[in-house]
Write a protein that holds these residues in place. Structure first.
Motif, PDB file in Angstrom:
ATOM      1  N   PRO A   1      -8.660  -6.989   1.246  1.00  0.00           N
ATOM      2  CA  PRO A   1      -9.679  -6.718   0.223  1.00  0.00           C
ATOM      3  C   PRO A   1      -9.408  -5.490  -0.634  1.00  0.00           C
ATOM      4  N   ASP A   2      -8.549  -4.573  -0.164  1.00  0.00           N
ATOM      5  CA  ASP A   2      -8.292  -3.357  -0.934  1.00  0.00           C
ATOM      6  C   ASP A   2      -7.128  -3.503  -1.906  1.00  0.00           C
ATOM      7  N   LEU A   3      -6.506  -4.688  -1.941  1.00  0.00           N
ATOM      8  CA  LEU A   3      -5.443  -4.969  -2.898  1.00  0.00           C
ATOM      9  C   LEU A   3      -5.957  -5.945  -3.951  1.00  0.00           C
ATOM     10  N   THR A   4      -5.285  -5.971  -5.092  1.00  0.00           N
ATOM     11  CA  THR A   4      -5.712  -6.832  -6.201  1.00  0.00           C
ATOM     12  C   THR A   4      -4.981  -8.170  -6.145  1.00  0.00           C
TER      13      THR A   4
ATOM     14  N   ARG B   1       0.821  -1.215   0.000  1.00  0.00           N
ATOM     15  CA  ARG B   1       0.000   0.000   0.000  1.00  0.00           C
ATOM     16  C   ARG B   1       0.854   1.263   0.000  1.00  0.00           C
TER      17      ARG B   1
ATOM     18  N   SER C   1      -4.213  -1.796  -6.155  1.00  0.00           N
ATOM     19  CA  SER C   1      -5.395  -1.870  -7.015  1.00  0.00           C
ATOM     20  C   SER C   1      -5.401  -0.814  -8.107  1.00  0.00           C
ATOM     21  N   GLU C   2      -4.781   0.338  -7.837  1.00  0.00           N
ATOM     22  CA  GLU C   2      -4.910   1.446  -8.777  1.00  0.00           C
ATOM     23  C   GLU C   2      -3.771   1.522  -9.792  1.00  0.00           C
TER      24      GLU C   2
END
Length: 296
Positions: free
Chosen positions: A157-160, A141, A278-279
């Protein structure tokens, strides 16, 4: 539109990495004043404070600075990828690649990647970090790691997540155990014996949940953060353990032997996954590493 330069981003990331303007200037082979000026210009452009300065001349990112550092690293990585894309030869892949490994996974996969890049792409600057799943995912992150390797049930959950290798839960038993020669095992067959589990969150919680779903309850007698310690304890008949990554050998550090039996119960599936920001689009180096892991 704020006027931000790549040089400012480079200096800022160096300051975050080294913890001081002085150390960053030395790493960049420029004057301390030049780094200080670049950071001040960056803060004015963004209209926010990025660093907390102390009397000891050490610095730490503000909450906004921590978030911005992750974006700055991503921008610099994309620029490096663009420069690399101008070559006609894939063999010239170069640049930094930093990967995190959950401690129970690193013995299986870290050597694979070290050999792959050392042999095929020696100009890739490969760096590794081992740690608890939560720790290395925090580093993803923050932009300190390009991706991390964890079990699917541990993935934030906030990572791919990128699914790499399917795995199956096994029971570890001493080679002298009466069930050691069986082709597989139901957890009810050993549930009354002491359990020796890996004490790295959230491992125990996940395993306890799997066992509870079968209507069983473990007697967790021993805990250790070192898998080799667990193997040695199991080999001495002090209990059984549950393991996902099965070594190629049952030999333990102290010369004894354990065996690994696949669990025959219908338990929740799991896999080794790479977790990415994720981004951000993965770089060629990351894609190469993921492909090498799929073939491991």
């Amino acid at each position: 539109m704020p006027e931000i330069t790549l040089r400012q981003l480079q200096y800022y990331v160096r300051v975050i990495e080294h913890g001081s303007v002085t150390a960053a200037a030395a790493a960049c082979h420029i004057s301390q004043a030049a780094v200080s000026m670049a950071i001040s210009q960056l803060e004015r452009s963004l209209e926010t404070d990025l660093l907390i300065r102390s009397r000891s001349k050490r610095v730490a990112p503000t909450p906004a600075g921590r978030e911005f550092a992750a974006h700055a690293r991503a921008v610099l990585a994309r620029v490096a990828e663009a420069e690399e894309a101008m070559t006609d030869h894939r063999d010239l892949m170069r640049g930094p690649l930093n990967i995190g490994f959950a401690q129970s996974i690193s013995p299986r996969l870290m050597p694979v990647l070290a050999e792959h890049f050392t042999t095929r792409y020696p100009e890739v600057e490969l760096g590794f970090r081992e740690g608890a799943p939560s720790e290395i995912q925090d580093a993803v992150r923050d932009g300190h790691l390009d991706f991390a390797l964890v079990y699917e049930l541990q993935a934030a959950p906030d990572l791919t997540p990128v699914r790499l290798i399917d795995i199956h839960l096994h029971v570890m038993l001493p080679a002298t155990h009466p069930l050691a020669g069986e082709p597989g095992i139901h957890l009810a067959q050993v549930i009354g014996e002491p359990a020796v589990l890996l004490d790295v969150p959230p491992t125990i919680e996940r395993l306890t949940s799997i066992v509870s779903d079968l209507g069983l309850r473990m007697d967790v007698r021993w805990r250790s953060s070192n898998m080799e310690t667990i193997r040695c304890m199991v080999a001495r008949g002090l209990g059984y353990s549950l393991i996902n990554s099965v070594p190629a050998t049952g030999a333990t550090f102290d010369g004894r032997t354990v065996v690994y039996l696949p669990v025959l119960d219908a338990v929740q599936g799991n896999a080794l996954v790479g977790v990415l920001p994720s981004e951000h689009r993965p770089s060629r180096r990351v894609e190469e590493a993921l492909e090498a892991l799929r073939s491991a």
